[in-house]
Design a protein around this motif. Sequence first.
Motif, PDB file in Angstrom:
ATOM      1  N   ILE A 112      26.561  29.589  -8.879  1.00  0.00           N
ATOM      2  CA  ILE A 112      27.511  29.826  -7.803  1.00  0.00           C
ATOM      3  C   ILE A 112      28.924  29.811  -8.372  1.00  0.00           C
ATOM      4  O   ILE A 112      29.272  28.930  -9.170  1.00  0.00           O
ATOM      5  CB  ILE A 112      27.420  28.727  -6.716  1.00  0.00           C
ATOM      6  CG1 ILE A 112      26.032  28.683  -6.082  1.00  0.00           C
ATOM      7  CG2 ILE A 112      28.506  28.924  -5.647  1.00  0.00           C
ATOM      8  CD1 ILE A 112      25.735  29.841  -5.148  1.00  0.00           C
ATOM      9  N   VAL A 113      29.743  30.775  -7.960  1.00  0.00           N
ATOM     10  CA  VAL A 113      31.184  30.751  -8.223  1.00  0.00           C
ATOM     11  C   VAL A 113      31.892  30.659  -6.879  1.00  0.00           C
ATOM     12  O   VAL A 113      31.665  31.492  -5.989  1.00  0.00           O
ATOM     13  CB  VAL A 113      31.652  32.009  -8.979  1.00  0.00           C
ATOM     14  CG1 VAL A 113      33.173  32.024  -9.102  1.00  0.00           C
ATOM     15  CG2 VAL A 113      31.008  32.084 -10.359  1.00  0.00           C
ATOM     16  N   VAL A 114      32.720  29.643  -6.717  1.00  0.00           N
ATOM     17  CA  VAL A 114      33.521  29.475  -5.507  1.00  0.00           C
ATOM     18  C   VAL A 114      34.952  29.888  -5.819  1.00  0.00           C
ATOM     19  O   VAL A 114      35.585  29.327  -6.715  1.00  0.00           O
ATOM     20  CB  VAL A 114      33.506  28.005  -5.026  1.00  0.00           C
ATOM     21  CG1 VAL A 114      34.504  27.813  -3.884  1.00  0.00           C
ATOM     22  CG2 VAL A 114      32.106  27.595  -4.604  1.00  0.00           C
ATOM     23  N   ASN A 115      35.459  30.886  -5.107  1.00  0.00           N
ATOM     24  CA  ASN A 115      36.892  31.197  -5.144  1.00  0.00           C
ATOM     25  C   ASN A 115      37.516  30.577  -3.906  1.00  0.00           C
ATOM     26  O   ASN A 115      37.294  31.052  -2.787  1.00  0.00           O
ATOM     27  CB  ASN A 115      37.133  32.702  -5.148  1.00  0.00           C
ATOM     28  CG  ASN A 115      36.618  33.407  -6.393  1.00  0.00           C
ATOM     29  OD1 ASN A 115      36.156  34.539  -6.320  1.00  0.00           O
ATOM     30  ND2 ASN A 115      36.693  32.772  -7.548  1.00  0.00           N
ATOM     31  N   THR A 116      38.292  29.485  -4.080  1.00  0.00           N
ATOM     32  CA  THR A 116      38.874  28.836  -2.902  1.00  0.00           C
ATOM     33  C   THR A 116      39.814  29.769  -2.161  1.00  0.00           C
ATOM     34  O   THR A 116      39.988  29.625  -0.949  1.00  0.00           O
ATOM     35  CB  THR A 116      39.626  27.552  -3.281  1.00  0.00           C
ATOM     36  OG1 THR A 116      40.683  27.849  -4.202  1.00  0.00           O
ATOM     37  CG2 THR A 116      38.669  26.508  -3.871  1.00  0.00           C
ATOM     38  N   VAL A 210      38.418  25.046   1.499  1.00  0.00           N
ATOM     39  CA  VAL A 210      38.194  23.826   0.729  1.00  0.00           C
ATOM     40  C   VAL A 210      36.689  23.636   0.572  1.00  0.00           C
ATOM     41  O   VAL A 210      35.898  24.097   1.397  1.00  0.00           O
ATOM     42  CB  VAL A 210      38.820  22.590   1.404  1.00  0.00           C
ATOM     43  CG1 VAL A 210      40.330  22.760   1.526  1.00  0.00           C
ATOM     44  CG2 VAL A 210      38.189  22.304   2.761  1.00  0.00           C
ATOM     45  N   LEU A 211      36.327  22.950  -0.498  1.00  0.00           N
ATOM     46  CA  LEU A 211      34.931  22.627  -0.765  1.00  0.00           C
ATOM     47  C   LEU A 211      34.751  21.126  -0.604  1.00  0.00           C
ATOM     48  O   LEU A 211      35.376  20.334  -1.316  1.00  0.00           O
ATOM     49  CB  LEU A 211      34.540  23.049  -2.182  1.00  0.00           C
ATOM     50  CG  LEU A 211      33.094  22.743  -2.589  1.00  0.00           C
ATOM     51  CD1 LEU A 211      32.117  23.586  -1.776  1.00  0.00           C
ATOM     52  CD2 LEU A 211      32.889  22.969  -4.081  1.00  0.00           C
ATOM     53  N   ARG A 212      33.906  20.744   0.344  1.00  0.00           N
ATOM     54  CA  ARG A 212      33.644  19.315   0.574  1.00  0.00           C
ATOM     55  C   ARG A 212      32.391  18.890  -0.187  1.00  0.00           C
ATOM     56  O   ARG A 212      31.383  19.599  -0.199  1.00  0.00           O
ATOM     57  CB  ARG A 212      33.454  19.035   2.058  1.00  0.00           C
ATOM     58  CG  ARG A 212      34.703  19.261   2.860  1.00  0.00           C
ATOM     59  CD  ARG A 212      34.666  18.549   4.205  1.00  0.00           C
ATOM     60  NE  ARG A 212      35.876  18.821   4.947  1.00  0.00           N
ATOM     61  CZ  ARG A 212      37.035  18.196   4.754  1.00  0.00           C
ATOM     62  NH1 ARG A 212      37.114  17.233   3.855  1.00  0.00           N
ATOM     63  NH2 ARG A 212      38.091  18.517   5.460  1.00  0.00           N
ATOM     64  N   LEU A 213      32.498  17.707  -0.785  1.00  0.00           N
ATOM     65  CA  LEU A 213      31.378  17.103  -1.496  1.00  0.00           C
ATOM     66  C   LEU A 213      31.027  15.797  -0.804  1.00  0.00           C
ATOM     67  O   LEU A 213      31.891  14.938  -0.603  1.00  0.00           O
ATOM     68  CB  LEU A 213      31.767  16.850  -2.958  1.00  0.00           C
ATOM     69  CG  LEU A 213      30.711  16.296  -3.925  1.00  0.00           C
ATOM     70  CD1 LEU A 213      31.138  16.585  -5.360  1.00  0.00           C
ATOM     71  CD2 LEU A 213      30.483  14.790  -3.767  1.00  0.00           C
ATOM     72  N   VAL A 223      40.648  21.051  -2.776  1.00  0.00           N
ATOM     73  CA  VAL A 223      41.545  21.636  -1.777  1.00  0.00           C
ATOM     74  C   VAL A 223      42.245  22.904  -2.250  1.00  0.00           C
ATOM     75  O   VAL A 223      43.103  23.434  -1.539  1.00  0.00           O
ATOM     76  CB  VAL A 223      42.596  20.606  -1.302  1.00  0.00           C
ATOM     77  CG1 VAL A 223      41.923  19.407  -0.665  1.00  0.00           C
ATOM     78  CG2 VAL A 223      43.522  20.180  -2.452  1.00  0.00           C
ATOM     79  N   GLY A 224      41.894  23.420  -3.434  1.00  0.00           N
ATOM     80  CA  GLY A 224      42.543  24.645  -3.887  1.00  0.00           C
ATOM     81  C   GLY A 224      44.043  24.482  -3.932  1.00  0.00           C
ATOM     82  O   GLY A 224      44.573  23.513  -4.475  1.00  0.00           O
ATOM     83  N   ASP A 225      44.763  25.434  -3.312  1.00  0.00           N
ATOM     84  CA  ASP A 225      46.230  25.403  -3.315  1.00  0.00           C
ATOM     85  C   ASP A 225      46.817  24.867  -2.019  1.00  0.00           C
ATOM     86  O   ASP A 225      47.995  25.095  -1.736  1.00  0.00           O
ATOM     87  CB  ASP A 225      46.779  26.800  -3.588  1.00  0.00           C
ATOM     88  CG  ASP A 225      46.703  27.163  -5.067  1.00  0.00           C
ATOM     89  OD1 ASP A 225      46.155  26.355  -5.846  1.00  0.00           O
ATOM     90  OD2 ASP A 225      47.176  28.256  -5.440  1.00  0.00           O
ATOM     91  N   VAL A 226      46.015  24.163  -1.230  1.00  0.00           N
ATOM     92  CA  VAL A 226      46.597  23.440  -0.094  1.00  0.00           C
ATOM     93  C   VAL A 226      47.654  22.474  -0.615  1.00  0.00           C
ATOM     94  O   VAL A 226      48.664  22.211   0.043  1.00  0.00           O
ATOM     95  CB  VAL A 226      45.502  22.690   0.689  1.00  0.00           C
ATOM     96  CG1 VAL A 226      46.108  21.781   1.748  1.00  0.00           C
ATOM     97  CG2 VAL A 226      44.562  23.700   1.348  1.00  0.00           C
TER      98      VAL A 226
END
Length: 293
Positions: A112-116, A210-213, A223-226
Motif C-alpha cells: 500500500i502507498v498512502v498519499n496524504t 490523515v492516517l489513524r493507527l 497528519v501529513g501537512d496539517v
Amino acid sequence: MERIVLGDVEITRIVEWQGPFGPARAIVPGAGPEVWRDHEKWLAPEHWEPGTDSFVAALQTWVLRSDGMTVLVDTGVGNGRERPHTPQFAHRQTDFLGQLATAGVRPEDVDIVVNTHVHADHVGWNTVEREGEWVPAFPNARYLIAAADHASVDPQSDHSLGRPDDHLVFADSIAPVRHAGQAVLWEDTHRIDAHLTLEPAPGHTPGSSVLRLESGTDRAVFVGDVLHSPVQILDPSCNSCFCEDERAAAATRRRLLERAADERELVIPAHFAGSGTAEVRRAGSGFAITGWA
C-alpha cells in the motif's frame, strides 16, 4: 534509521532530505518572531535555525508493517522531476530506494502507498523513470489517493485548480499509477486493515487526509501537512503558507489536536525534522508538546 513499535505495528522513518527550507515566518506567517524566540530552547536547532531565521524541515516517508502488509505513508519528492515553480524539488537525485532497501523493503514488497495529499513533495516516489517513461515505483502496490485531490490536479477535471506545477505532478506522479490500474480513489473514509484507517482532513488541500493507527492501547495519527512546524501546535490558528483553504485548515488542525490530546494519540507530521513524533496536551486555548518519540 529510526524505528518504533506501536502495538502490533512497526514504524520505520526514511528521510529523503532534511535541512533549512525557507524563512520561518514565510512558511508559518501567523507565528510572530516572539513565538520562535520564546520557544527557542526546544525549537532550535531541529525545527528552527535562529541565526538565519530558517524553518528546518524534513522530506520523509514512514514505512509501516501492519497486519502482514508493508505500507508507505507519503513518497517524498522523487528524482529527476521538472518543477519550475518549486526549484527546491527540481532535478533532485537521492538514494531513496536504497534507503528503503536498507530498511528491508524492496519495491515489490510494498502493498500500500498512502498519499496524504497530492503535493509534489508527497507523491514523487510514486513513480520512477524507465526508458524515458514514468512507471509505478512499487509494482504490486495499491496507491490510495483522495478523490478530491486527484480532481484538483487532473487537468481534465472540472475541479482542477490549475496550481503551478500541478500538471507536471499529475503527469509524472499520478497519471502513470492510474494508467497501470494501481490507483484507488477514495472518499469519506478508507480502512486499510485492522489497525489503519484513512480519514479526510480538508484545508491544506481539498482532499488532505490523515492516517489513524490504533493497535492495542497505542494510538497515533499521521497528519501529513496539517502541521508543518511545532509552532502550529502552540497556536493551531496559524496556517502554513501552503494551506489552500485557510479557515478549513485551521479548523481541521484544532480538531485533530483536540482528539490527539484527549485520546493520547502520538502526532506524526510529514515534515517535522529532528524528533518527528510529538506527544501533545491541551494548554489554555492552544496545546503544548509534552514529549517526543
